[in-house]
Design a protein around this motif. Structure first.
Motif, PDB file in Angstrom:
ATOM      1  N   ALA A 400       0.760  -1.174   0.004  1.00 42.75           N
ATOM      2  CA  ALA A 400      -0.173   0.084   0.044  1.00 42.75           C
ATOM      3  C   ALA A 400       0.973   1.305  -0.189  1.00 42.75           C
ATOM      4  O   ALA A 400       0.396   2.282  -0.673  1.00 42.75           O
ATOM      5  CB  ALA A 400      -0.956   0.073   1.168  1.00 42.75           C
ATOM      6  N   ARG A 401       1.991   1.319   0.803  1.00 43.14           N
ATOM      7  CA  ARG A 401       2.787   2.333   0.880  1.00 43.14           C
ATOM      8  C   ARG A 401       3.246   2.672  -0.578  1.00 43.14           C
ATOM      9  O   ARG A 401       3.700   3.926  -0.770  1.00 43.14           O
ATOM     10  CB  ARG A 401       4.089   2.162   1.582  1.00 43.14           C
ATOM     11  N   ARG A 402       3.630   1.847  -1.569  1.00 43.30           N
ATOM     12  CA  ARG A 402       4.130   2.118  -2.966  1.00 43.30           C
ATOM     13  C   ARG A 402       2.905   2.290  -3.842  1.00 43.30           C
ATOM     14  O   ARG A 402       3.202   2.191  -5.117  1.00 43.30           O
ATOM     15  CB  ARG A 402       4.984   0.822  -3.142  1.00 43.30           C
ATOM     16  N   THR A 403       2.082   2.606  -3.637  1.00 45.01           N
ATOM     17  CA  THR A 403       0.629   2.755  -4.208  1.00 45.01           C
ATOM     18  C   THR A 403       0.580   4.180  -4.385  1.00 45.01           C
ATOM     19  O   THR A 403       0.434   5.072  -3.267  1.00 45.01           O
ATOM     20  CB  THR A 403      -0.439   2.231  -3.855  1.00 45.01           C
ATOM     21  N   VAL A 404       0.395   4.859  -5.661  1.00 44.21           N
ATOM     22  CA  VAL A 404       0.315   6.355  -5.793  1.00 44.21           C
ATOM     23  C   VAL A 404      -1.197   6.905  -5.539  1.00 44.21           C
ATOM     24  O   VAL A 404      -2.101   6.059  -6.040  1.00 44.21           O
ATOM     25  CB  VAL A 404       0.711   6.642  -7.038  1.00 44.21           C
ATOM     26  N   VAL A 405      -1.180   7.708  -4.747  1.00 52.24           N
ATOM     27  CA  VAL A 405      -2.554   8.278  -4.448  1.00 52.24           C
ATOM     28  C   VAL A 405      -2.442   9.954  -4.670  1.00 52.24           C
ATOM     29  O   VAL A 405      -1.534  10.315  -4.096  1.00 52.24           O
ATOM     30  CB  VAL A 405      -3.128   8.048  -3.028  1.00 52.24           C
ATOM     31  N   THR A 439       2.432  -0.787  15.954  1.00 52.85           N
ATOM     32  CA  THR A 439       2.054  -1.378  14.669  1.00 52.85           C
ATOM     33  C   THR A 439       2.516  -0.549  13.415  1.00 52.85           C
ATOM     34  O   THR A 439       2.558   0.891  13.786  1.00 52.85           O
ATOM     35  CB  THR A 439       0.536  -1.724  14.329  1.00 52.85           C
ATOM     36  N   PRO A 440       2.816  -0.720  12.265  1.00 58.85           N
ATOM     37  CA  PRO A 440       3.204   0.268  11.398  1.00 58.85           C
ATOM     38  C   PRO A 440       2.191   1.519  11.076  1.00 58.85           C
ATOM     39  O   PRO A 440       0.916   1.220  11.118  1.00 58.85           O
ATOM     40  CB  PRO A 440       3.299  -0.694   9.905  1.00 58.85           C
ATOM     41  N   ALA A 441       2.857   2.583  10.915  1.00 55.32           N
ATOM     42  CA  ALA A 441       1.814   3.722  10.691  1.00 55.32           C
ATOM     43  C   ALA A 441       1.446   3.557   9.522  1.00 55.32           C
ATOM     44  O   ALA A 441       2.127   3.673   8.230  1.00 55.32           O
ATOM     45  CB  ALA A 441       2.511   5.019  10.894  1.00 55.32           C
ATOM     46  N   VAL A 442       0.034   3.755   9.258  1.00 55.54           N
ATOM     47  CA  VAL A 442      -0.848   3.734   7.812  1.00 55.54           C
ATOM     48  C   VAL A 442      -0.654   5.201   7.267  1.00 55.54           C
ATOM     49  O   VAL A 442      -1.213   6.100   8.082  1.00 55.54           O
ATOM     50  CB  VAL A 442      -2.122   3.244   8.158  1.00 55.54           C
ATOM     51  N   PRO A 443      -0.236   5.573   6.107  1.00 54.57           N
ATOM     52  CA  PRO A 443      -0.070   6.851   5.752  1.00 54.57           C
ATOM     53  C   PRO A 443      -1.513   7.495   5.475  1.00 54.57           C
ATOM     54  O   PRO A 443      -2.386   6.652   4.840  1.00 54.57           O
ATOM     55  CB  PRO A 443       0.431   6.833   4.226  1.00 54.57           C
ATOM     56  N   ASN A 444      -1.867   8.681   6.038  1.00 52.37           N
ATOM     57  CA  ASN A 444      -3.122   9.263   5.888  1.00 52.37           C
ATOM     58  C   ASN A 444      -3.711   9.501   4.351  1.00 52.37           C
ATOM     59  O   ASN A 444      -4.992   9.264   4.279  1.00 52.37           O
ATOM     60  CB  ASN A 444      -2.970  10.654   6.531  1.00 52.37           C
ATOM     61  N   ARG A 445      -2.777   9.585   3.432  1.00 49.99           N
ATOM     62  CA  ARG A 445      -3.341   9.660   2.042  1.00 49.99           C
ATOM     63  C   ARG A 445      -3.864   8.395   1.649  1.00 49.99           C
ATOM     64  O   ARG A 445      -4.869   8.714   0.587  1.00 49.99           O
ATOM     65  CB  ARG A 445      -2.037   9.997   1.257  1.00 49.99           C
ATOM     66  N   LEU A 446      -3.737   7.201   2.289  1.00 46.14           N
ATOM     67  CA  LEU A 446      -4.525   6.185   1.653  1.00 46.14           C
ATOM     68  C   LEU A 446      -5.983   6.217   2.010  1.00 46.14           C
ATOM     69  O   LEU A 446      -6.652   5.647   1.109  1.00 46.14           O
ATOM     70  CB  LEU A 446      -4.006   4.888   2.531  1.00 46.14           C
ATOM     71  N   PHE A 447      -6.371   7.038   3.088  1.00 45.77           N
ATOM     72  CA  PHE A 447      -7.756   7.050   3.307  1.00 45.77           C
ATOM     73  C   PHE A 447      -8.648   7.970   2.439  1.00 45.77           C
ATOM     74  O   PHE A 447     -10.077   7.962   2.283  1.00 45.77           O
ATOM     75  CB  PHE A 447      -8.001   7.649   4.907  1.00 45.77           C
ATOM     76  N   SER A 448      -7.816   8.542   1.403  1.00 46.30           N
ATOM     77  CA  SER A 448      -8.670   9.578   0.492  1.00 46.30           C
ATOM     78  C   SER A 448      -8.986   8.543  -0.888  1.00 46.30           C
ATOM     79  O   SER A 448      -9.887   8.913  -1.501  1.00 46.30           O
ATOM     80  CB  SER A 448      -7.986  10.550  -0.111  1.00 46.30           C
ATOM     81  N   ASN A 449      -8.658   7.220  -0.910  1.00 45.22           N
ATOM     82  CA  ASN A 449      -8.870   6.333  -1.841  1.00 45.22           C
ATOM     83  C   ASN A 449      -9.918   5.127  -1.287  1.00 45.22           C
ATOM     84  O   ASN A 449      -9.386   4.672  -0.067  1.00 45.22           O
ATOM     85  CB  ASN A 449      -7.667   5.937  -2.465  1.00 45.22           C
ATOM     86  N   ALA A 450     -10.981   4.828  -1.861  1.00 45.79           N
ATOM     87  CA  ALA A 450     -11.762   3.920  -1.428  1.00 45.79           C
ATOM     88  C   ALA A 450     -11.291   2.566  -1.175  1.00 45.79           C
ATOM     89  O   ALA A 450     -11.328   2.032  -0.198  1.00 45.79           O
ATOM     90  CB  ALA A 450     -13.146   3.891  -2.369  1.00 45.79           C
ATOM     91  N   VAL A 451     -10.609   2.197  -2.304  1.00 44.00           N
ATOM     92  CA  VAL A 451      -9.696   0.674  -2.298  1.00 44.00           C
ATOM     93  C   VAL A 451      -8.785   0.770  -1.318  1.00 44.00           C
ATOM     94  O   VAL A 451      -8.663  -0.167  -0.393  1.00 44.00           O
ATOM     95  CB  VAL A 451      -9.368   0.566  -3.711  1.00 44.00           C
ATOM     96  N   LEU A 452      -7.811   1.880  -1.200  1.00 43.91           N
ATOM     97  CA  LEU A 452      -6.783   1.675  -0.252  1.00 43.91           C
ATOM     98  C   LEU A 452      -7.233   2.001   1.313  1.00 43.91           C
ATOM     99  O   LEU A 452      -6.614   1.399   2.198  1.00 43.91           O
ATOM    100  CB  LEU A 452      -5.658   2.822  -0.565  1.00 43.91           C
ATOM    101  N   SER A 453      -8.246   2.761   1.505  1.00 43.22           N
ATOM    102  CA  SER A 453      -8.894   2.947   2.848  1.00 43.22           C
ATOM    103  C   SER A 453      -9.286   1.564   3.173  1.00 43.22           C
ATOM    104  O   SER A 453      -9.118   1.045   4.487  1.00 43.22           O
ATOM    105  CB  SER A 453     -10.032   3.717   2.790  1.00 43.22           C
ATOM    106  N   ALA A 454      -9.972   0.596   2.337  1.00 44.01           N
ATOM    107  CA  ALA A 454     -10.435  -0.801   2.604  1.00 44.01           C
ATOM    108  C   ALA A 454      -9.468  -1.805   3.001  1.00 44.01           C
ATOM    109  O   ALA A 454      -9.555  -2.440   3.988  1.00 44.01           O
ATOM    110  CB  ALA A 454     -11.374  -1.291   1.626  1.00 44.01           C
ATOM    111  N   LEU A 455      -8.118  -1.480   2.253  1.00 43.66           N
ATOM    112  CA  LEU A 455      -6.990  -2.373   2.434  1.00 43.66           C
ATOM    113  C   LEU A 455      -6.374  -1.837   3.644  1.00 43.66           C
ATOM    114  O   LEU A 455      -5.972  -2.623   4.726  1.00 43.66           O
ATOM    115  CB  LEU A 455      -6.069  -2.008   1.321  1.00 43.66           C
ATOM    116  N   ALA A 456      -6.460  -0.649   4.216  1.00 45.21           N
ATOM    117  CA  ALA A 456      -5.781  -0.221   5.431  1.00 45.21           C
ATOM    118  C   ALA A 456      -6.773  -0.837   6.448  1.00 45.21           C
ATOM    119  O   ALA A 456      -6.130  -1.271   7.668  1.00 45.21           O
ATOM    120  CB  ALA A 456      -5.847   1.363   5.565  1.00 45.21           C
ATOM    121  N   LYS A 457      -8.114  -1.087   6.113  1.00 42.79           N
ATOM    122  CA  LYS A 457      -8.850  -1.678   7.443  1.00 42.79           C
ATOM    123  C   LYS A 457      -8.575  -3.175   7.501  1.00 42.79           C
ATOM    124  O   LYS A 457      -8.295  -3.453   8.585  1.00 42.79           O
ATOM    125  CB  LYS A 457     -10.221  -1.307   7.248  1.00 42.79           C
TER     126      LYS A 457
END
Length: 494
Positions: A400-405, A439-457
């Motif tokens: 997820a960290r290497r995914t462009v948002v 636990t590893p810190a999840v980048p805030n930018r992931l939560f602006s994308n529906a798919v990546l937000s679901a993956l973060a969960k």
């Protein structure tokens, strides 16, 4: 490596590959697992192989009906003949291409001819009748395949040197139990591989790209101190049906002599993109690519974790060392799970937990809290599955960290890069994961994308301190499939 240990390993593998069952044929036998000079199996065989100037002839038995594996042409370097009557291989002969058979039957004494010729005539009639029946069955099967819209495939040879890897690994060329080739063919393939280039090194040893009849294969050469990992992977691949798109394809295993030393080889499919760890270093992902990698890994993990019942079944398997370095990226950007040297197997029927005999532990950076605190229930198979889920959550974080948002992407970093050294100790990880419960810190930018937000969960639900609270592999797989559908992409095949 002590030759005694090497011999013991080969003996154990032969016993697994050519195992016994009650009520089967009695066959002449001279391979290492023989009981005196006989063995019991479904089919008796005679094989002959030529290496350099020497020719080796072996007799023994296969534990499954493998007559298909003996129908390939006899080559200059290898050939096998099978028969299915008790002790039928005691005097069965095989001649490699270029060898001369004995003189004509006219040289036999007249009395022997009077005895043998009528018997041969009866056997010929029986063989013709059997051949006619077999042809009839094949014709009917071909007709059924044609009606189902399938291509009529030719009979595949099992002899190394006469087929491609795809041919050799077809269903009619396996031992009926493992995931690779019949044991004797594995050794033949291994001896025909030319090492081309070293593509990876680690504590386990080296990985080379090898060439076999023009095709690239991966050759993992284990160091002598990691003999148990080689033996464990060989044992699992030769006893368990692990053919799956998201599990690294196994070809052969062999103990070979190079440069006056014994080397332990594991030969698998070759994937030019290398490990997921290497791939993420140089590749930024979009949402669909991120989801494809994550989904393919969980498909492989589900296949490992689930027990499949029946003659074509498999026990449940926990990996115990899941990490981005042990996952390979295929040419279609799907992943496959590799390195089963620490795997644990379990069957519900016998309730037997097979943990192997490897003193090596997993990778400290990916260890679950219960492993670091040494409170894991080592007698419970479910405990090992839950440690795989913790590690999968960390791998998901790496992807997820290497995914462009919104045009932003982080450089690749391993889990806990900001709180432990590059080569953390057991105590380093125990403090961070168990004492501080980080636990590893999840980048805030992931939560602006529906798919990546679901993956973060999903990843957060893999990191509960309590193993029983973590998601199962099957639940994650179903969740990611729903996400795939939301992107209107083709259904992820598992």
């Amino acid at each position: 490596m002590p030759r005694g240990a090497a011999g013991a390993a080969l003996l154990a593998i032969l016993t697994v590959s050519l195992g016994f069952a009650a009520g089967e044929l009695l066959c002449a036998c001279d391979v290492p697992h023989c009981n005196v000079s006989t063995c019991r199996g479904k089919v008796c065989f005679v094989s002959k192989s030529r290496e350099g100037g020497s020719v080796t002839r072996r007799k023994g038995c296969f534990s499954q009906h493998l007559l298909e594996s003996c129908r390939g042409p006899v080559m200059e370097h290898f050939g096998t003949k099978c028969c299915n009557a008790s002790m039928c291989n005691a005097h069965l002969e095989i001649y490699l291409r270029g060898e001369e058979a004995p003189g004509p039957a006219a040289a036999l004494p007249g009395l022997l001819l009077l005895t043998v010729v009528p018997l041969l005539g009866l056997l010929l009639l029986a063989a013709l009748a059997a051949l006619f029946g077999w042809k009839l069955v094949q014709h009917r099967r071909a007709g059924a395949r044609g009606r189902a819209g399938e291509a009529d495939l030719p009979l595949k040879a099992s002899v190394a040197g006469d087929s491609t890897l795809e041919d050799l690994l077809g269903d009619d060329c396996t031992t009926g139990s493992g995931s690779g080739l019949p044991f004797l063919v594995q050794r033949t393939v291994a001896r025909q591989i030319a090492l081309a280039e070293c593509v990876g090194k680690g504590r386990y040893g080296e990985v080379w790209r090898g060439v076999w009849h023009g095709e690239s294969v991966a050759v993992k050469i284990f160091s002598s101190r990691d003999e148990q990992s080689w033996f464990r992977e060989t044992e699992i691949y030769n006893t368990v049906l692990l053919r799956h798109d998201n599990i690294l394809g196994f070809i052969a295993s062999d103990m070979t002599s190079r440069n006056s030393s014994t080397q332990l080889w594991l030969i698998t499919h070759y994937h030019e993109h290398g490990s997921l760890y290497d791939y993420l270093q140089r590749t930024a992902l979009d949402g669909a690519g991120c989801l494809a990698l994550a989904s393919s890994i969980i498909c492989g993990l589900v296949h490992l974790h689930v027990e499949i019942f029946g003659t074509q079944g498999k026990p449940a398997i926990a990996h115990r060392d899941l990490k981005s370095r042990n996952i390979l990226v295929k040419s279609n950007r799907q992943c496959c799970i590799a390195d089963l040297g620490l795997a644990v197997m379990h069957s519900q029927g016998s309730d037997y937990l097979d943990v192997g005999n490897n003193p090596r532990v997993g990778t400290k950076r990916y260890m679950a809290p219960e492993v670091l605190s040494e409170q894991i229930r080592t007698d419970c198979f479910e405990s090992y599955k839950k440690t795989d889920i913790w590690a999968y959550g960390l791998v998901l974080w790496e992807i997820a960290r290497r995914t462009v948002v919104n045009g932003i992407v982080e450089e690749y970093r391993p889990p806990f890069f900001d709180v432990v050294p590059s080569d953390p100790s057991f105590e380093d990880m125990r403090k961070v994961v168990c004492v501080d419960q980080q636990t590893p810190a999840v980048p805030n930018r992931l939560f602006s994308n529906a798919v990546l937000s679901a993956l973060a969960k999903v990843m957060k639900e893999c990191w509960y301190q309590s193993p029983s609270a973590r998601l199962t592999a099957l639940r994650i797989k179903k969740t990611l499939k729903k996400l795939s559908h939301s992107l209107e992409k083709p259904k992820q095949e598992c």
